[in-house]
Write an enzyme that holds these catalytic residues in place. Structure first.
Site, PDB file in Angstrom:
ATOM      1  N   SER A 170      23.841 -32.581  -2.379  1.00  0.00           N
ATOM      2  CA  SER A 170      24.816 -33.381  -1.788  1.00  0.00           C
ATOM      3  C   SER A 170      24.207 -34.726  -1.824  1.00  0.00           C
ATOM      4  O   SER A 170      25.025 -35.768  -1.412  1.00  0.00           O
ATOM      5  CB  SER A 170      25.193 -32.916  -0.524  1.00  0.00           C
ATOM      6  OG  SER A 170      24.050 -33.009   0.398  1.00  0.00           O
ATOM      7  N   ALA A 191      20.275 -27.230  -3.415  1.00  0.00           N
ATOM      8  CA  ALA A 191      20.568 -25.740  -3.135  1.00  0.00           C
ATOM      9  C   ALA A 191      21.969 -25.341  -3.737  1.00  0.00           C
ATOM     10  O   ALA A 191      21.928 -23.898  -4.061  1.00  0.00           O
ATOM     11  CB  ALA A 191      21.210 -25.801  -1.539  1.00  0.00           C
ATOM     12  N   ASP A 207      31.096 -25.745 -11.477  1.00  0.00           N
ATOM     13  CA  ASP A 207      30.115 -24.839 -10.932  1.00  0.00           C
ATOM     14  C   ASP A 207      28.966 -24.854 -12.203  1.00  0.00           C
ATOM     15  O   ASP A 207      29.170 -24.916 -13.366  1.00  0.00           O
ATOM     16  CB  ASP A 207      30.656 -23.318 -11.263  1.00  0.00           C
ATOM     17  CG  ASP A 207      29.443 -22.149 -10.670  1.00  0.00           C
ATOM     18  OD1 ASP A 207      28.437 -22.447 -11.066  1.00  0.00           O
ATOM     19  OD2 ASP A 207      29.996 -21.176  -9.937  1.00  0.00           O
ATOM     20  N   HIS A 266       9.755 -29.352  -1.976  1.00  0.00           N
ATOM     21  CA  HIS A 266       9.822 -28.948  -0.543  1.00  0.00           C
ATOM     22  C   HIS A 266       8.762 -27.699  -0.571  1.00  0.00           C
ATOM     23  O   HIS A 266       8.866 -26.951   0.750  1.00  0.00           O
ATOM     24  CB  HIS A 266      11.106 -28.699   0.077  1.00  0.00           C
ATOM     25  CG  HIS A 266      11.902 -29.572   0.262  1.00  0.00           C
ATOM     26  ND1 HIS A 266      13.371 -29.744   0.551  1.00  0.00           N
ATOM     27  CD2 HIS A 266      11.757 -31.030   0.393  1.00  0.00           C
ATOM     28  CE1 HIS A 266      14.016 -30.665   0.534  1.00  0.00           C
ATOM     29  NE2 HIS A 266      12.878 -31.511   0.572  1.00  0.00           N
ATOM     30  N   CYS A 322      -3.210 -20.925   4.856  1.00  0.00           N
ATOM     31  CA  CYS A 322      -4.309 -20.982   6.073  1.00  0.00           C
ATOM     32  C   CYS A 322      -4.173 -22.317   6.402  1.00  0.00           C
ATOM     33  O   CYS A 322      -5.096 -23.127   5.560  1.00  0.00           O
ATOM     34  CB  CYS A 322      -5.548 -20.166   5.910  1.00  0.00           C
ATOM     35  SG  CYS A 322      -6.648 -20.390   7.368  1.00  0.00           S
ATOM     36  N   CYS A 347     -12.528 -16.594   8.919  1.00  0.00           N
ATOM     37  CA  CYS A 347     -11.725 -17.470   9.098  1.00  0.00           C
ATOM     38  C   CYS A 347     -10.970 -17.317  10.254  1.00  0.00           C
ATOM     39  O   CYS A 347     -10.976 -18.054  11.175  1.00  0.00           O
ATOM     40  CB  CYS A 347     -11.026 -17.697   7.838  1.00  0.00           C
ATOM     41  SG  CYS A 347      -9.859 -19.113   8.052  1.00  0.00           S
ATOM     42  N   GLN A 407      14.630 -29.405  -4.875  1.00  0.00           N
ATOM     43  CA  GLN A 407      14.448 -29.483  -3.499  1.00  0.00           C
ATOM     44  C   GLN A 407      14.345 -27.966  -3.056  1.00  0.00           C
ATOM     45  O   GLN A 407      14.128 -27.779  -1.869  1.00  0.00           O
ATOM     46  CB  GLN A 407      15.665 -30.107  -2.971  1.00  0.00           C
ATOM     47  CG  GLN A 407      15.813 -31.640  -3.284  1.00  0.00           C
ATOM     48  CD  GLN A 407      17.350 -32.197  -2.802  1.00  0.00           C
ATOM     49  OE1 GLN A 407      18.086 -32.150  -3.556  1.00  0.00           O
ATOM     50  NE2 GLN A 407      17.291 -32.800  -1.595  1.00  0.00           N
TER      51      GLN A 407
END
Length: 270
Positions: free
Chosen positions: A198, A24, A238, A121, A129, A159, A103
């Site tokens: 992390s 993240a 950063d 993820h 669906c 459906c 992630q």
């Protein structure tokens, strides 16, 4: 330039295989909030239990109502890829980086130009669906929710199965194919970079351990991580600054004909 970056650049240029795991922290500069810590989603009035797969199955309408609010909070102010995303795409363009394992579900790596991408993820921009597997844009699904139709249903004639965000919900396992690819890259890479994670959430947090057992591990983060003790290179700062600096160092060590373009520039498909 940081001695760690110089040494890492030399290793990257010499390596036969290089992979990156991003978290993240890479997308935070683009307006995507993190989940934990100050300003994180779970400290901002959202309850992880509301986004559990059991909630989706037992209360799909309520799940989608809450998902709409979460989606707006997460992606409503996204400004697009930042210099960290573009730097990783540039490393791929230069032939130094083999794959990005992420992630994140924001799609910013792809938008920046990364072609070889494993999304552990899933992709929040898609919904599927649960009955027939049809894929639609999440915005289309959310339009139904905004119009008062929750849960959104499959647009395929006949459906009408419920749509589900194409992301890994709490209580779900990672895609076996995606995680298998990520583990293979960790095991086979000469150098494995971790950026903006992390490294506290399993099973992705085990990838650096597998990588360190085979090759070199580099960790980029603004703060300490759970796997710093395994790292051959620790780069604090950063990622929107440190990764472009790494690209600059790599380009300085490549043949001139390979280094056309600016450090951190958007990669173009070969």
């Amino acid at each position: 330039m940081d001695e760690q970056l110089v040494a890492l650049a030399e290793s990257l240029v010499a390596a036969d295989g290089v992979s990156v795991l991003t978290g993240a922290g890479v997308s935070n500069a683009s307006g995507v909030p993190t989940f934990r810590g100050d300003g994180g989603i779970w400290n901002d009035g959202f309850d992880p239990a509301d986004f559990h797969v059991d909630r989706f199955e037992s209360d799909p309408a309520g799940f989608w109502t809450d998902r709409h609010e979460l989606h707006e909070r997460m992606f409503g102010e996204v400004t697009g890829p930042n210099d960290a995303h573009r730097a990783l795409a540039r490393l791929e363009e230069l032939g130094v980086l083999d794959v990005v394992v992420t992630q994140n579900t924001d799609g910013l790596h792809r938008e920046a130009g990364t072609n070889r991408l494993v999304e552990l993820h899933g992709d929040a921009a898609r919904s599927v669906c649960v009955a027939c597997g049809e894929s639609v844009s999440t915005e289309a699904a959310l339009d139904d929710v905004r119009a008062g139709t929750a849960p959104p249903t499959c647009p395929t004639v006949g459906c009408e199965g419920h749509l589900k965000p194409d992301v890994v919900l709490y209580g779900e396992d990672l895609s076996a194919a995606a995680y298998g690819s990520a583990r293979r890259m960790a095991r086979e890479s000469d150098v494995f970079l971790v950026v903006g994670s992390s490294l506290t959430v399993a099973p992705a947090s085990t990838l650096p351990e597998e990588a360190a057992a085979r090759g070199e591990l580099a960790v980029f983060d603004v703060a300490e991580t759970a796997k710093d003790h395994l790292a051959d290179y620790l780069v604090r700062g950063d990622a929107t600054e440190t990764l472009p600096a790494l690209v600059e160092a790599v380009q300085a060590r490549l043949p001139n004909e390979v280094t056309v373009g600016d450090a951190g520039g958007t990669a173009q498909e070969a």
